[in-house]
Every structure is written in C-alpha cells, then in structure tokens.
Scaffold this active site. Structure first.
Site, PDB file in Angstrom:
ATOM      1  N   TYR A 153       0.803  -1.227   0.000  1.00  0.00           N
ATOM      2  CA  TYR A 153       0.000   0.000   0.000  1.00  0.00           C
ATOM      3  C   TYR A 153       0.838   1.282   0.000  1.00  0.00           C
ATOM      4  O   TYR A 153       0.279   2.369  -0.081  1.00  0.00           O
ATOM      5  CB  TYR A 153      -0.973  -0.006   1.178  1.00  0.00           C
ATOM      6  N   GLU A 178      -2.667 -29.915   9.400  1.00  0.00           N
ATOM      7  CA  GLU A 178      -2.891 -29.102   8.199  1.00  0.00           C
ATOM      8  C   GLU A 178      -4.050 -28.126   8.369  1.00  0.00           C
ATOM      9  O   GLU A 178      -3.935 -26.947   8.057  1.00  0.00           O
ATOM     10  CB  GLU A 178      -3.185 -30.011   6.995  1.00  0.00           C
ATOM     11  N   ASP A 218      -4.490 -33.949   5.102  1.00  0.00           N
ATOM     12  CA  ASP A 218      -5.505 -34.629   4.292  1.00  0.00           C
ATOM     13  C   ASP A 218      -4.860 -35.704   3.425  1.00  0.00           C
ATOM     14  O   ASP A 218      -3.694 -35.593   3.035  1.00  0.00           O
ATOM     15  CB  ASP A 218      -6.218 -33.632   3.373  1.00  0.00           C
TER      16      ASP A 218
END
Length: 423
Positions: free
Chosen positions: A166, A252, A304
């Site tokens: 920014y 995770e 996963d």
C-alpha cells in the site's frame, strides 16, 4: 426377575455392538500408559539423534554451486543496500545505465540435496536492466522495494507485506508483484526475508505444552483457550522455549486443530499442536523449526489424504521452490507422516460416501509428486502416493467424523501412536 436380567443382558450386548460400530478399533487401544511409554522411546531417540552435527551446504562437495541467504543485522542490511546503490550510481555515471543481477528462482534453478533433505537454489542469475521495455517496470519496483527496506532498517520497525504494497499501489498494481520482488531483494542482498523487517500477517496458531516469551511476555500455551496463541510473525520476538511435551503434532487444517484443542488432546498425550490453517506461511515454518531445534522433539504430521496434503507436508520438511534460497531456516528435518494416509481409508473402514473422487488435476499433481526427488527418497511415501493415484480416491481429515466428532482424538490418533504407524 429372570426376564429383567435377560433384558439387561441384551441391552448390554446391544450397547457393546453400537459402541464398536460407532467407534471401530477402539477395543484395540491399550492403556494410555503403554502409549505414553512408546512416545517416550520416540522422544529419547529423537533427542539422541539431535546431538549429532547438522549438515550444511558448506559440508558437501556438490557439483553445482548453490546460493543460500543468512540472517543479517540491520546495520549489515543497510550497508549492502548502500553498496548496491553506489555500484548502480557508478554504472549510470559511466554511461552504462543500471541493471540488477537477480538470482533466478525458476524451477530449473532448483536442486534437491538428499544429504540435507531439502531444496536449495543454484547459482544462476539473470540481468534486470532499466533500459529495456520488458523489464523497466520490474526494475522500478525492485528499486522502490530497496528504498522502502532501507527506510525500515533506519527506523528499526516492522511492517507487513500488505503495508509494503500500500505504499505504492499504482506502481505495484497487485500484491503478488511486490511480494515476488521482495523475495528477489532477499536474494540480491543475500539475507533472509526476516532480516528485511517485512513480515506476513499472523496466520498460524499453537496450543499445548509449550511456554515461550513473546517480546518479553511469557506465554503458556495450555492457558490460551481453544483458539490457542497466534504465532508471532516476527520470529525474533520468540525466545525462552520450554516444554514437557513428548512430540509436536503438526496439523494441516484449522478444523482438526480446533477438535484436538477443545478435547485437550495435549493433556492426555503431552504434545504441542500447531497449524498454519492450510498453506504453510513463513512465520509458522520458522516457529516449527525453532521448536524442533531447541526442544529436540519429534514432529508428527496430520494432513488430508490428497496430493495437496503431501505437498504441504513437503513444504514444511523440504522447503518450497519459491523460497528455496532460505530453505536452511525454513525447513524442519525428519517430519513423520502420521496420517491421514491413503492406506488408512481401507484400514479404518472409512465409508465410500466420505471419500472423494480425485479430479484430473489431483491425479496430475499426484503423478508429478511421484517424480520429485524428495518423494522418491522415501519408499513409504511412494507406496502411499501410488495407492492414492491408482485408487483415484482422496479424503479429508474430517472424514473420520463419520464415526463420531471425537473419533480423531479418542481413537484414530491414539491408535496411530500406539502402533507407531508413521512414515
């Protein structure tokens, strides 16, 4: 009375069947004391292995020259920026214009080093001239970032990558562009991104048997509620780590983390639970490495059962190609893959309706991973990943909730730990 006893007996039998159906394999669990004894053996072995000297790039005779960055004090960062500016000025005055020599972070300039078990950056560089239509804008962004870093080093303050973006939105246009050049600047100056005083926003969290100081304040992670303690974006703030944990559990997903935190899993099996809520961020990777190196605890990973879970695990362990220049500081050695593994889907009888078909992209990602050297090095990983690609099935950690919301903490993980079922 006889009828009542028979009814009671039938009722008890039904309860047992229902419990076994709802919580399969719970009857295989041994007392917690037995599992804790197994964990203590693992912890002792890890601490014993940690006494040996850690290999570095300089210890190896590699055929390719490799590049690594180091942590630098602010004064050194300032000096390197000033030296670079002076050389650019001399080039301009000599009538040669100016350009940056930028280390290439392309995939072709990466090297997996088996002895270190991590990805490093080779020494190839590219020239980024100002007097070229194709690179003028990127050269301008590089100059602007260097100027901003110099300001930060003079003031000794930290900003986020978003803050940096920014400062000049019209020039940067998109944060991915300023982020990419920030990594280039780290390579050019030969220092870690932390040395530039630019951090990412807080993302990762930690809970469990860990006490550490955060900028002088002592934090007890057993008293931080279910949400845990946000991992400080500036690793320099962290110190005085102490713990009575037997292992670190790297998770995770935020959902699995919340389940384990709410169930106070770390009290039943003394551990530290940490998550980056998906893709690993720099702060969580630095924090995990610091815990591993200082506390000398084994790290077990719960991800996963899909190619992306394994990719996330590999980023923690071997590093990402995008930041391979700093893999020495960002990787945690010897992370063990606890679950959810493809073989667990049948082993724990996860119903078909809880499994997901792999997409073509999933299968391609899985096959690509099988070609990676860091996967080939571990036969267990190859076997599991091959099974995943062959079966074309994947599953999230939450698939275990089909047996009950607390199955993960009450049966699956304890049984995994009991059987020492990790790779």
């Amino acid at each position: 009375m006889g009828k009542r006893r028979r009814a009671d007996s039938d009722s008890d039998s039904d309860d047992d069947t229902t419990t076994t159906t709802r919580l399969p394999f719970k009857n295989r669990l041994k007392p917690d004391s037995v599992i804790l004894s197994t964990l203590k053996t693992l912890t002792a072995a890890t601490k014993s292995a940690s006494t040996s000297k850690t290999l570095t790039l300089t210890d190896l005779s590699l055929s390719s020259t490799c590049r690594e960055v180091t942590d630098l004090p602010l004064s050194s960062v300032q000096n390197r920026i000033l030296t670079l500016a002076l050389n650019l000025t001399k080039s301009i005055l000599a009538g040669n214009g100016f350009s940056f020599s930028v280390p290439s972070r392309a995939a072709t300039n990466q090297l997996y080093v088996p002895e270190l078990d991590r990805i490093v950056l080779k020494d190839k560089s590219s020239v980024r001239p100002y007097a070229s239509v194709s690179t003028v804008r990127k050269t301008t962004i590089t100059t602007r970032i260097l100027s901003l870093i110099h300001q930060l080093s003079l003031k000794n303050i930290h900003v986020t990558k978003r803050d940096l973006f920014y400062t000049d939105v019209k020039l940067f246009q998109d944060q991915t562009q300023s982020d990419a050049v920030l990594d280039d600047v780290s390579c050019i100056l030969g220092c870690t991104r932390s040395s530039l005083n630019v951090v990412a926003a807080e993302k990762g969290v930690v809970v469990g048997r860990l006490v550490f100081s955060d900028n002088g304040d002592m934090i007890d992670c057993t008293k931080m509620g279910i949400g845990g303690k946000a991992i400080p974006p500036n690793i320099d703030r962290v110190g005085d780590m102490s713990s009575d944990a037997l292992f670190i559990l790297l998770v995770e997903k935020d959902a699995a983390y919340m389940r384990l935190a709410e169930d106070r899993f770390y009290n039943r099996f003394p551990c530290i639970i940490v998550t980056a809520k998906g893709q690993p961020d720099v702060a969580t990777r630095l924090f995990l490495r610091k815990m591993k190196m200082e506390l000398k605890l084994p790290v077990l990973a719960l991800v996963d059962s899909d190619p992306y879970g394994l990719k996330i695990l590999s980023v923690y362990g071997c590093g990402s190609k995008n930041m391979s220049y700093d893999s020495a500081n960002l990787t945690t050695p010897d992370i063990k893959w606890l679950g959810i593994r493809p073989s667990d889907l049948d082993k724990y009888k996860i119903p078909e309706q809880c499994r997901l078909p792999m997409t073509e992209q999933d299968i391609k990602t899985g096959k690509d991973l099988l070609e990676e050297d860091f996967v080939k090095k571990n036969p267990g990983w190859v076997e599991e990943l091959s099974l995943m690609v062959k079966s074309k099935q994947k599953a999230e950690i939450q698939a275990l909730s089909t047996f009950g919301f607390q199955y993960l903490s009450e049966v699956y993980l304890p049984l995994k730990l009991q059987q020492q079922d990790w790779l």
